[in-house]
Write a protein that holds these residues in place. Structure first.
Motif, PDB file in Angstrom:
ATOM      1  N   ALA A  61     -82.351  35.817 -11.810  1.00  0.00           N
ATOM      2  CA  ALA A  61     -82.050  34.841 -12.632  1.00  0.00           C
ATOM      3  C   ALA A  61     -80.798  35.508 -13.828  1.00  0.00           C
ATOM      4  N   ARG A  62     -79.662  34.780 -13.673  1.00  0.00           N
ATOM      5  CA  ARG A  62     -78.647  35.090 -14.579  1.00  0.00           C
ATOM      6  C   ARG A  62     -78.177  34.101 -15.693  1.00  0.00           C
ATOM      7  N   CYS A  63     -77.937  34.258 -16.757  1.00  0.00           N
ATOM      8  CA  CYS A  63     -77.443  33.223 -17.601  1.00  0.00           C
ATOM      9  C   CYS A  63     -76.108  33.480 -17.774  1.00  0.00           C
ATOM     10  N   TYR A  64     -75.355  32.157 -17.759  1.00  0.00           N
ATOM     11  CA  TYR A  64     -73.644  32.129 -18.106  1.00  0.00           C
ATOM     12  C   TYR A  64     -73.419  31.202 -18.895  1.00  0.00           C
ATOM     13  N   SER A  65     -72.548  31.326 -20.026  1.00  0.00           N
ATOM     14  CA  SER A  65     -72.199  30.543 -20.792  1.00  0.00           C
ATOM     15  C   SER A  65     -71.131  29.345 -20.471  1.00  0.00           C
ATOM     16  N   LEU A  66     -71.236  28.314 -21.016  1.00  0.00           N
ATOM     17  CA  LEU A  66     -70.096  27.474 -20.521  1.00  0.00           C
ATOM     18  C   LEU A  66     -69.021  27.525 -21.237  1.00  0.00           C
ATOM     19  N   VAL A  78     -68.406  28.002 -15.903  1.00  0.00           N
ATOM     20  CA  VAL A  78     -68.893  29.354 -16.350  1.00  0.00           C
ATOM     21  C   VAL A  78     -67.826  30.367 -16.065  1.00  0.00           C
ATOM     22  N   THR A  79     -67.948  31.486 -16.662  1.00  0.00           N
ATOM     23  CA  THR A  79     -67.173  32.533 -16.491  1.00  0.00           C
ATOM     24  C   THR A  79     -67.847  33.686 -16.341  1.00  0.00           C
ATOM     25  N   VAL A  80     -67.678  34.754 -15.423  1.00  0.00           N
ATOM     26  CA  VAL A  80     -68.670  35.858 -15.175  1.00  0.00           C
ATOM     27  C   VAL A  80     -67.760  37.183 -15.281  1.00  0.00           C
ATOM     28  N   LYS A  81     -68.129  37.997 -15.934  1.00  0.00           N
ATOM     29  CA  LYS A  81     -67.408  39.274 -15.867  1.00  0.00           C
ATOM     30  C   LYS A  81     -68.099  40.434 -15.396  1.00  0.00           C
ATOM     31  N   ARG A  82     -67.583  41.291 -14.242  1.00  0.00           N
ATOM     32  CA  ARG A  82     -68.440  41.961 -13.619  1.00  0.00           C
ATOM     33  C   ARG A  82     -68.814  43.288 -14.731  1.00  0.00           C
ATOM     34  N   VAL A  83     -70.100  43.550 -14.736  1.00  0.00           N
ATOM     35  CA  VAL A  83     -70.840  44.577 -15.175  1.00  0.00           C
ATOM     36  C   VAL A  83     -70.862  45.897 -14.392  1.00  0.00           C
ATOM     37  N   ALA A  84     -70.400  47.140 -14.600  1.00  0.00           N
ATOM     38  CA  ALA A  84     -70.485  48.147 -13.842  1.00  0.00           C
ATOM     39  C   ALA A  84     -71.857  48.551 -13.466  1.00  0.00           C
ATOM     40  N   GLY A  85     -72.189  48.582 -11.895  1.00  0.00           N
ATOM     41  CA  GLY A  85     -73.743  49.010 -11.625  1.00  0.00           C
ATOM     42  C   GLY A  85     -74.458  47.489 -11.687  1.00  0.00           C
ATOM     43  N   GLY A  86     -73.739  46.531 -12.094  1.00  0.00           N
ATOM     44  CA  GLY A  86     -74.602  45.185 -12.192  1.00  0.00           C
ATOM     45  C   GLY A  86     -74.790  44.561 -11.108  1.00  0.00           C
ATOM     46  N   TYR A  87     -76.023  43.878 -10.701  1.00  0.00           N
ATOM     47  CA  TYR A  87     -76.356  43.338  -9.454  1.00  0.00           C
ATOM     48  C   TYR A  87     -75.739  41.750  -9.344  1.00  0.00           C
ATOM     49  N   GLY A  88     -76.167  41.052 -10.671  1.00  0.00           N
ATOM     50  CA  GLY A  88     -75.837  39.446 -10.461  1.00  0.00           C
ATOM     51  C   GLY A  88     -74.043  39.126 -10.525  1.00  0.00           C
ATOM     52  N   SER A  89     -73.823  39.950 -11.536  1.00  0.00           N
ATOM     53  CA  SER A  89     -72.212  39.646 -11.983  1.00  0.00           C
ATOM     54  C   SER A  89     -71.435  39.920 -10.844  1.00  0.00           C
ATOM     55  N   ASN A  90     -71.724  41.141 -10.277  1.00  0.00           N
ATOM     56  CA  ASN A  90     -71.009  41.429  -8.912  1.00  0.00           C
ATOM     57  C   ASN A  90     -71.176  40.488  -7.859  1.00  0.00           C
ATOM     58  N   ILE A 129     -66.204  35.566 -25.062  1.00  0.00           N
ATOM     59  CA  ILE A 129     -65.494  34.645 -25.369  1.00  0.00           C
ATOM     60  C   ILE A 129     -65.785  33.141 -24.850  1.00  0.00           C
ATOM     61  N   THR A 130     -66.601  33.410 -23.627  1.00  0.00           N
ATOM     62  CA  THR A 130     -66.837  32.002 -23.079  1.00  0.00           C
ATOM     63  C   THR A 130     -67.749  30.874 -23.930  1.00  0.00           C
ATOM     64  N   PRO A 131     -68.759  31.381 -24.574  1.00  0.00           N
ATOM     65  CA  PRO A 131     -69.190  30.119 -25.509  1.00  0.00           C
ATOM     66  C   PRO A 131     -68.295  30.077 -26.662  1.00  0.00           C
ATOM     67  N   ARG A 236     -76.665  36.818 -27.833  1.00  0.00           N
ATOM     68  CA  ARG A 236     -76.768  38.114 -27.200  1.00  0.00           C
ATOM     69  C   ARG A 236     -76.818  37.855 -25.775  1.00  0.00           C
ATOM     70  N   PHE A 237     -75.949  38.513 -25.100  1.00  0.00           N
ATOM     71  CA  PHE A 237     -75.994  38.499 -23.696  1.00  0.00           C
ATOM     72  C   PHE A 237     -76.828  39.566 -22.970  1.00  0.00           C
ATOM     73  N   PHE A 238     -77.782  39.216 -22.255  1.00  0.00           N
ATOM     74  CA  PHE A 238     -78.914  40.256 -21.548  1.00  0.00           C
ATOM     75  C   PHE A 238     -78.927  39.579 -20.097  1.00  0.00           C
ATOM     76  N   SER A 239     -79.569  40.559 -19.325  1.00  0.00           N
ATOM     77  CA  SER A 239     -80.092  39.866 -18.097  1.00  0.00           C
ATOM     78  C   SER A 239     -81.598  39.594 -17.926  1.00  0.00           C
ATOM     79  N   LEU A 240     -81.925  38.294 -17.526  1.00  0.00           N
ATOM     80  CA  LEU A 240     -83.448  37.964 -17.367  1.00  0.00           C
ATOM     81  C   LEU A 240     -84.001  38.783 -16.325  1.00  0.00           C
TER      82      LEU A 240
HETATM   83  C1  LIG Z   1     -77.309  33.304 -23.206  1.00  0.00           C
HETATM   84  C2  LIG Z   1     -76.617  34.162 -22.087  1.00  0.00           C
HETATM   85  C3  LIG Z   1     -75.507  34.075 -21.909  1.00  0.00           C
HETATM   86  C4  LIG Z   1     -74.543  34.799 -21.016  1.00  0.00           C
HETATM   87  N1  LIG Z   1     -73.287  34.647 -20.730  1.00  0.00           N
HETATM   88  C5  LIG Z   1     -72.519  35.345 -20.005  1.00  0.00           C
HETATM   89  C6  LIG Z   1     -71.148  34.858 -19.794  1.00  0.00           C
HETATM   90  O1  LIG Z   1     -70.798  33.795 -20.011  1.00  0.00           O
HETATM   91  N2  LIG Z   1     -70.211  35.557 -18.838  1.00  0.00           N
HETATM   92  C7  LIG Z   1     -70.995  36.981 -18.594  1.00  0.00           C
HETATM   93  O2  LIG Z   1     -70.201  37.687 -17.685  1.00  0.00           O
HETATM   94  N3  LIG Z   1     -72.170  37.286 -18.818  1.00  0.00           N
HETATM   95  C8  LIG Z   1     -72.881  36.489 -19.520  1.00  0.00           C
HETATM   96  N4  LIG Z   1     -74.214  36.672 -19.797  1.00  0.00           N
HETATM   97  C9  LIG Z   1     -74.816  38.020 -19.317  1.00  0.00           C
HETATM   98  C10 LIG Z   1     -75.400  37.695 -18.048  1.00  0.00           C
HETATM   99  O3  LIG Z   1     -76.569  36.934 -17.762  1.00  0.00           O
HETATM  100  C11 LIG Z   1     -75.809  39.087 -17.234  1.00  0.00           C
HETATM  101  O4  LIG Z   1     -76.811  39.742 -17.947  1.00  0.00           O
HETATM  102  C12 LIG Z   1     -74.618  39.949 -16.814  1.00  0.00           C
HETATM  103  O5  LIG Z   1     -73.447  39.223 -15.862  1.00  0.00           O
HETATM  104  C13 LIG Z   1     -74.828  41.264 -16.167  1.00  0.00           C
HETATM  105  O6  LIG Z   1     -75.813  41.104 -15.157  1.00  0.00           O
HETATM  106  P1  LIG Z   1     -75.878  41.952 -13.759  1.00  0.00           P
HETATM  107  O7  LIG Z   1     -76.822  41.456 -12.860  1.00  0.00           O
HETATM  108  O8  LIG Z   1     -74.336  42.117 -13.269  1.00  0.00           O
HETATM  109  O9  LIG Z   1     -76.239  43.307 -14.265  1.00  0.00           O
HETATM  110  P2  LIG Z   1     -77.907  43.951 -14.244  1.00  0.00           P
HETATM  111  O10 LIG Z   1     -78.058  44.305 -12.909  1.00  0.00           O
HETATM  112  O11 LIG Z   1     -78.656  43.137 -14.989  1.00  0.00           O
HETATM  113  O12 LIG Z   1     -77.625  45.450 -14.910  1.00  0.00           O
HETATM  114  C14 LIG Z   1     -77.156  45.535 -16.478  1.00  0.00           C
HETATM  115  C15 LIG Z   1     -76.872  46.964 -16.667  1.00  0.00           C
HETATM  116  O13 LIG Z   1     -77.855  47.586 -16.331  1.00  0.00           O
HETATM  117  C16 LIG Z   1     -77.937  48.616 -15.458  1.00  0.00           C
HETATM  118  N5  LIG Z   1     -79.092  48.642 -14.769  1.00  0.00           N
HETATM  119  C17 LIG Z   1     -79.418  47.761 -13.808  1.00  0.00           C
HETATM  120  N6  LIG Z   1     -80.542  48.241 -13.341  1.00  0.00           N
HETATM  121  C18 LIG Z   1     -80.999  49.316 -13.699  1.00  0.00           C
HETATM  122  C19 LIG Z   1     -82.178  50.442 -13.658  1.00  0.00           C
HETATM  123  N7  LIG Z   1     -83.048  50.169 -12.793  1.00  0.00           N
HETATM  124  N8  LIG Z   1     -81.804  51.296 -14.409  1.00  0.00           N
HETATM  125  C20 LIG Z   1     -80.838  51.693 -15.199  1.00  0.00           C
HETATM  126  N9  LIG Z   1     -79.867  50.742 -15.405  1.00  0.00           N
HETATM  127  C21 LIG Z   1     -79.840  49.696 -14.784  1.00  0.00           C
HETATM  128  C22 LIG Z   1     -76.443  48.311 -14.596  1.00  0.00           C
HETATM  129  O14 LIG Z   1     -75.943  49.354 -14.217  1.00  0.00           O
HETATM  130  C23 LIG Z   1     -75.640  47.490 -15.443  1.00  0.00           C
HETATM  131  O15 LIG Z   1     -74.841  48.502 -16.303  1.00  0.00           O
HETATM  132  C24 LIG Z   1     -75.172  35.970 -20.654  1.00  0.00           C
HETATM  133  C25 LIG Z   1     -76.392  36.304 -21.021  1.00  0.00           C
HETATM  134  C26 LIG Z   1     -77.217  35.473 -21.853  1.00  0.00           C
HETATM  135  C27 LIG Z   1     -78.752  35.880 -21.845  1.00  0.00           C
END
Ligand SMILES: Cc1cc2nc3c(=O)[nH]c(=O)nc-3n(C[C@H](O)[C@H](O)[C@H](O)COP(=O)(O)OP(=O)(O)OC[C@H]3O[C@@H](n4cnc5c(N)ncnc54)[C@H](O)[C@@H]3O)c2cc1C
Ligand code: FES
Length: 352
Positions: A61-66, A78-90, A129-131, A236-240
């Motif tokens: 589950a990943r939240c993205y603001s409208l 919705v607009t998604v920005k890559r997070v380095a090493g992140g699963y969902g955004s990539n 900037i999205t919301p 606050r943006f964070f991953s569920l």
């Molecule tokens: C209300 C709300 C609105 C949001 N709106 C937006 C939006 O409009 N646009 C947007 O781009 N994002 C938004 N987000 C953030 C979005 O939901 C994701 O959190 C974001 O895209 C990162 O997800 P990810 O799966 O790419 O990264 P994740 O996989 O969750 O990883 C995040 C970070 O943690 C590190 N990490 C992951 N797993 C581990 C581990 N096991 N050990 C150590 N480090 C680890 C990764 O390297 C990365 O740096 C929003 C979040 C919320 C709650």
């Protein structure tokens, strides 16, 4: 397009366009099927929760603001920005193409102005900037106040929605002031550096969204300028974590109205219907409602996302955990249903 199956909470939305906003940010323009349109009415600043397939087949589950506005006639975006090493955004940026269908939870969140006519100060950093763009467009289209937006980015190439913001500024020169802050030129937006830019607007309702340190700096600066904490709203943006899409187990001793020893009675207004249920002490309201067959909204169930926000109209409750509602929200009676337990024998709740 099928309706969500019984018990399923997601709706299937078609991706009609993927827009490369910058080198590492992509917008998804989404179409709601006619039978789900009502569930996707939203307020500026709210977010969608996307159900993405995890590497091991589990749901992520990943939240993205409208970034779209509900007041301009534009489609959901919705607009998604890559997070380095992140699963969902990539995953979204690499995999999603026009024509795909995504499973999505309806809009949620409390990062939204109560009065679009008020003068607003908006502070955004990066994908924050999205919301904020949604609020900006909505205030300009529907409200009558002035909007000042301070938007911080690393450098010029990382500014999402630069052209759209320029057009809005040209269309509304007397109402919108967009101040770009580039770290490459001005350094990090720390509190003392922000002060001169924010001081003229510190008496306004403020909405801040961006990286944690930037939000802390903006809040520290505004408080030093005299802005009451209750006027500063943060998203606050964070991953569920976990699978928020599975139906939860029914709560014990919950059910339709009837005398149960030690239980309170809760009357809930949701989607134009009023239901009554017994609310056992110590049991979160959300569990009670779901067990009683009420389709109450929720996402994280951890007190962190605000998807379950409702308002207490009568009686008293307490929240076991709250990481998202601010003092102003609480003063206005808002509570998180996933964390609310009863303090009085009778409680009235509304989701409207
Ligand atoms: C209300 C709300 C609105 C949001 N709106 C937006 C939006 O409009 N646009 C947007 O781009 N994002 C938004 N987000 C953030 C979005 O939901 C994701 O959190 C974001 O895209 C990162 O997800 P990810 O799966 O790419 O990264 P994740 O996989 O969750 O990883 C995040 C970070 O943690 C590190 N990490 C992951 N797993 C581990 C581990 N096991 N050990 C150590 N480090 C680890 C990764 O390297 C990365 O740096 C929003 C979040 C919320 C709650
Ligand atoms: S469901 Fe996320 S705060 Fe309640």
């Amino acid at each position: 397009m099928p309706e969500p199956t019984a018990g399923a909470r997601t709706h299937r939305l078609r991706v009609v366009e993927v827009i490369a906003e910058t080198a590492d940010a992509y917008s998804l323009v989404l179409r709601t099927p006619p039978e789900s349109t009502g569930r996707f009415a939203y307020r500026p600043g709210q977010f969608l929760t996307l159900k993405l397939p995890g590497a091991g087949g589990e749901a992520v589950a990943r939240c993205y603001s409208l970034a779209s506005s509900p007041h301009t006639g534009e489609p959901l975006k919705v607009t998604v920005k890559r997070v380095a090493g992140g699963y969902g955004s990539n995953w979204v940026c690499d995999r999603v193409v026009a024509g795909d269908e995504l499973e999505v939870l309806p809009p949620a969140g409390t990062f939204t102005p109560s009065d679009l006519d008020a003068d607003l100060l908006l502070v955004a950093g990066g994908s924050g900037i999205t919301p904020v763009l949604s609020i900006t467009k909505s205030a300009l289209a529907r409200g009558g106040g002035r909007v000042t937006l301070l938007y911080a980015n690393r450098d010029e190439t990382s500014v999402i929605f630069r052209d759209e913001l320029r057009e809005l500024s040209e269309e509304h020169p007397d109402r919108l002031l967009a101040i770009h802050w580039l770290e490459s030129l001005q350094g990090l937006p720390v509190a003392d550096r922000l002060s001169a830019a924010l001081a003229p607007y510190a008496d306004r309702e403020v909405f801040v969204c961006g990286p944690g340190p930037m939000m802390d700096s903006a809040e520290q600066c505004l408080r030093a300028l005299g802005t009451p904490g209750g006027r500063i709203h943060r998203e606050r943006f964070f991953s569920l974590s976990g699978d928020v899409f599975d139906a939860p187990a029914p709560a014990p001793a919950a059910g339709e109205c009837g005398p149960v020893e030690g239980g309170s009675t809760v009357e809930v207004e949701l989607d134009g219907e009023t239901r009554t249920a017994v609310w056992p002490p110590g049991t979160p309201l959300l569990d009670v409602l779901l067990a009683a067959g009420v389709e109450a909204p929720y996402s994280c169930r951890e007190g962190a996302c605000s998807a379950c926000t409702c308002r207490v109209v009568a009686g008293e409750v307490k929240m076991l955990r709250n990481e998202i509602l601010d003092d102003q929200d609480i003063a206005e009676g808002y509570v998180l249903a996933c964390q609310a337990v009863p303090l009085t024998d009778e409680v009235e709740i509304t989701y409207s």
